[in-house]
Design an enzyme around this catalytic site. Structure first.
Site, PDB file in Angstrom:
ATOM      1  N   ASP A  57       0.864  -1.188   0.000  1.00  0.00           N
ATOM      2  CA  ASP A  57       0.000   0.000   0.000  1.00  0.00           C
ATOM      3  C   ASP A  57       0.891   1.226   0.000  1.00  0.00           C
ATOM      4  OD1 ASP A  57      -0.200   1.164   3.076  1.00  0.00           O
ATOM      5  OD2 ASP A  57      -0.051  -1.024   3.087  1.00  0.00           O
TER       6      ASP A  57
ATOM      7  N   GLU B  67      -7.151   4.667  12.093  1.00  0.00           N
ATOM      8  CA  GLU B  67      -6.034   4.485  13.020  1.00  0.00           C
ATOM      9  C   GLU B  67      -5.865   5.678  13.950  1.00  0.00           C
ATOM     10  OE1 GLU B  67      -2.055   4.847  11.063  1.00  0.00           O
ATOM     11  OE2 GLU B  67      -3.211   4.579   9.211  1.00  0.00           O
TER      12      GLU B  67
END
Length: 200
Positions: free
Chosen positions: A13, A103
């Site tokens: 990613d 997150e």
């Protein structure tokens, strides 16, 4: 949760932090999929989003895109979903479902399903991934209804099998390091694997 497997598809990613990427080299190294950052919050679009999507596709990689969630409120979640969908619409559909990167422990838990539902409708009902880590899941993702969404799990203890987290007893994608090295990408990059084989 389940352990990693040598037969699982491998991926990366990326965002603008990786700079210019030689996607052909990435593909030739054995990487089969890429999750590419599209947006963050209600107004930021990653400056390398378009280049990364085009480059990864031209190299023959399977492509998915993700949104970094601020999620301070339900109203902000609606704005973030609209911004994400506007940014990606000219490049859709993608090989992999959309993904929500959660997150930030200050996320309003009630805002998470709002983004997921809005984006799911626009992706023909495909369930988005939820990207998160053990700490954020414990703080913000306790809603057991979220277990219907596939988990993209950040867990870097490579010699351990991940314990169950929140409502999840398995991961669909595992981000197993943020210090990976891949030909075609300068510096460190997140490495991932998919639970199974990804094919077109």
């Amino acid at each position: 949760m389940q352990p990693r497997s040598l037969t699982n598809s491998k991926g990366v990613d990326v965002s603008h932090h990786q700079g210019d990427i030689d996607w052909k080299e990435v593909k030739n190294s054995g990487v089969s999929f890429a999750m590419i950052k599209a947006t963050e919050g209600h107004s930021f679009t990653d400056p390398k989003f378009e280049d990364n999507v085009k480059g990864a596709r031209q190299a023959g990689l399977l492509v998915g895109v993700y949104h970094f969630f601020h999620g301070e409120s339900i109203a902000k979640a609606e704005q973030e979903a609209a911004h994400f969908l506007q940014a990606v619409k000219n490049y859709a559909p993608f090989d992999l479902p959309y993904a929500l990167d959660v997150e930030n422990n200050r996320v309003d838990p009630a805002a998470v399903p709002v983004w997921l539902q809005a984006v799911r409708v626009s992706d023909h009902g495909r369930k988005p991934f939820i990207y998160s880590n053990p700490d954020t899941i414990a703080h913000c993702l306790k809603d057991r209804n979220l277990a219907e969404y596939p988990l993209w799990y950040a867990f870097y203890r490579q010699h351990e099998v991940p314990a169950n987290a929140g409502a999840w007893s398995q991961w669909t994608m595992l981000q197993y390091t943020d210090r990976g090295s891949v030909p075609g990408i300068a510096g460190h990059v997140d490495r991932n694997e998919y639970n199974g084989r990804l094919e077109r």
